[in-house]
Motif scaffolding. Structure first.
Motif, PDB file in Angstrom:
ATOM      1  N   GLU A  29       0.845  -1.199   0.000  1.00 31.72           N
ATOM      2  CA  GLU A  29       0.000   0.000   0.000  1.00 31.72           C
ATOM      3  C   GLU A  29       0.874   1.241   0.000  1.00 31.72           C
ATOM      4  N   ARG A  31       1.380   5.096   1.293  1.00 29.03           N
ATOM      5  CA  ARG A  31       0.972   6.032   2.343  1.00 29.03           C
ATOM      6  C   ARG A  31       1.554   7.400   2.035  1.00 29.03           C
ATOM      7  N   ARG A  32       0.698   8.376   1.923  1.00 27.36           N
ATOM      8  CA  ARG A  32       1.150   9.723   1.561  1.00 27.36           C
ATOM      9  C   ARG A  32       0.602  10.738   2.567  1.00 27.36           C
ATOM     10  N   GLU A  33       1.337  10.920   3.637  1.00 32.02           N
ATOM     11  CA  GLU A  33       0.968  11.921   4.642  1.00 32.02           C
ATOM     12  C   GLU A  33       1.863  13.145   4.441  1.00 32.02           C
TER      13      GLU A  33
END
Length: 401
Positions: A29, A31-33
């Motif tokens: 997956e 994850r783009r924070e």
């Protein structure tokens, strides 16, 4: 789907189950924070960026105030896949990233969920995977093409069972460690050569000198000529079956400081004899970006954009001379003589104005022997690295199909 040609068997006559093929969306997956570091100006961050990758895969420590745009927060284990210009393969397998870690927005941060991260790293590092995602890239130019995270997740990789994934990952990790050790050794010898040359040619290191070094204008001790202007290569067979060696720097086989053979011939006619180059001469590019000298082990002719340097007065040991002309002391003079401080092209007049400092022939030979011994080590290590990289490429082509 194609099947791998090479498998890791568990032993005792057993076989691992067949590979399955899954999309990356099935096994990882993204994850783009996004974090705005400007609000955290006094906080230190470990920044994983493209320049940091190119400089040895070490994150750069920055303060939040140094970030001019948003970064992506990462933590723990993460695979960073470059979405910009994917053919460069800036794929960073990050393990145990420190607290306050961030990466450039030009990376896709990938978390492995249904596959071992180390195995996934090698699966997405193959030429086949790179070619596939490159064909899906979009942008205005080759150097600015990007893939999107959604396209990345659509790609399929072969997924063996976890035990075989571990064996494959361990095998390639061990190969990479060998390559890394060899590259570190190569870097050490390259630095040793640069330091030794600097100390010798600044005369901070003496190797049995019999007195002060002589100083001469280059034109007084060496003969510099421009290359020739050959007639078309495709005519030499009918007019001149022997022809003359046509030395093309980009294609010529190079062994250390020497050009050892040539691949093409040209017509002799129309060339001044002074523009022939002979075995033992040096050739020098007229461009500073390619401007290191090479010793010729063949006779021939070079393009008129190149310079030949003839040791006709026998003042120099030719092996010493090639190191002298490649030294920073000579390159600094090129820049100074050019006036503006930036040299884009060398020419005969400029090269002739260079001032050379040199010891006796005996010490020249001592210096050349020392530098040649370092170069021999460098050549050997480069060949060892090339062999290991070729071995790795061959195994990857057989395991990831």
């Amino acid at each position: 789907m194609m099947r791998p040609k090479l498998r890791f068997a568990p032993g005792q006559g057993l076989n691992y189950p067949a590979y399955t093929f899954k999309t990356l969306a099935d096994v990882c997956e993204i994850r783009r924070e996004i974090v705005d570091l400007s609000n955290l100006s006094d906080v230190q961050f470990a920044e994983y960026s493209m320049p940091a990758f190119d400089s040895g895969k070490k994150p750069k420590v920055i303060f939040g105030s140094e970030a001019k745009s948003g970064r992506i927060s990462i933590c723990g284990d993460v695979l960073l896949f470059n979405k910009l210009n994917v053919r460069k393969k800036r794929i960073w397998n990050v393990r145990n990233s420190p607290d306050n870690s961030v990466c450039s927005a030009e990376f896709i941060p990938v978390i492995a969920t249904g596959v071992l991260q180390d195995y996934m790293y090698y699966a997405v590092s193959t030429d086949k995977f790179t070619k596939t995602v490159e064909e899906c890239s979009s942008g205005t130019s080759n150097s600015q093409k990007r893939i999107t995270p959604s396209i990345f997740l659509e790609q399929k990789i072969a997924c063996p069972c976890s035990q075989e994934q571990q064996k494959i990952a361990s095998f390639f990790t061990a190969l990479d460690e060998k390559i890394s050790i060899k590259n570190a050794t190569l870097k050490s010898f390259t630095a040793l050569k640069a330091d030794t040359m600097s100390r010798i040619f600044s005369q901070r290191l003496s190797l049995g000198t019999n007195g002060p070094w002589k100083v001469s204008l280059l034109k007084d001790v060496l003969d510099v000529e421009r290359g020739g202007s050959p007639r078309p290569i495709d005519k030499f067979l009918t007019s001149d079956p022997d022809g003359l060696n046509w030395i093309k720097i980009g294609d010529a086989p190079i062994d250390g400081n020497r050009i050892t053979s040539v691949k093409e011939k040209i017509l002799r006619s129309g060339l001044s004899k002074t523009r022939f180059v002979r075995k033992g001469d040096l050739i020098l590019s007229n461009s500073m970006s390619f401007g290191r000298p090479y010793i010729l082990d063949v006779d021939g002719c070079i393009h008129d954009g190149w310079l030949s340097i003839k040791n006709s007065k026998n003042v120099f040991d030719v092996d010493f001379l090639v190191y002298l002309l490649a030294s920073q002391e000579v390159k600094r003079q090129y820049r100074s003589l050019a006036g503006a401080g930036v040299v884009t092209n060398l020419n005969k007049d400029l090269v002739n104005k260079v001032i050379l400092s040199y010891p006796t022939l005996r010490e020249q030979k001592n210096i050349a022997n020392i530098l040649n011994s370092i170069d021999e080590k460098i050549v050997i290590i480069k060949k060892q690295v090339a062999t290991l990289e070729k071995l790795k490429e061959g195994f990857m082509q057989q395991m990831f199909v």
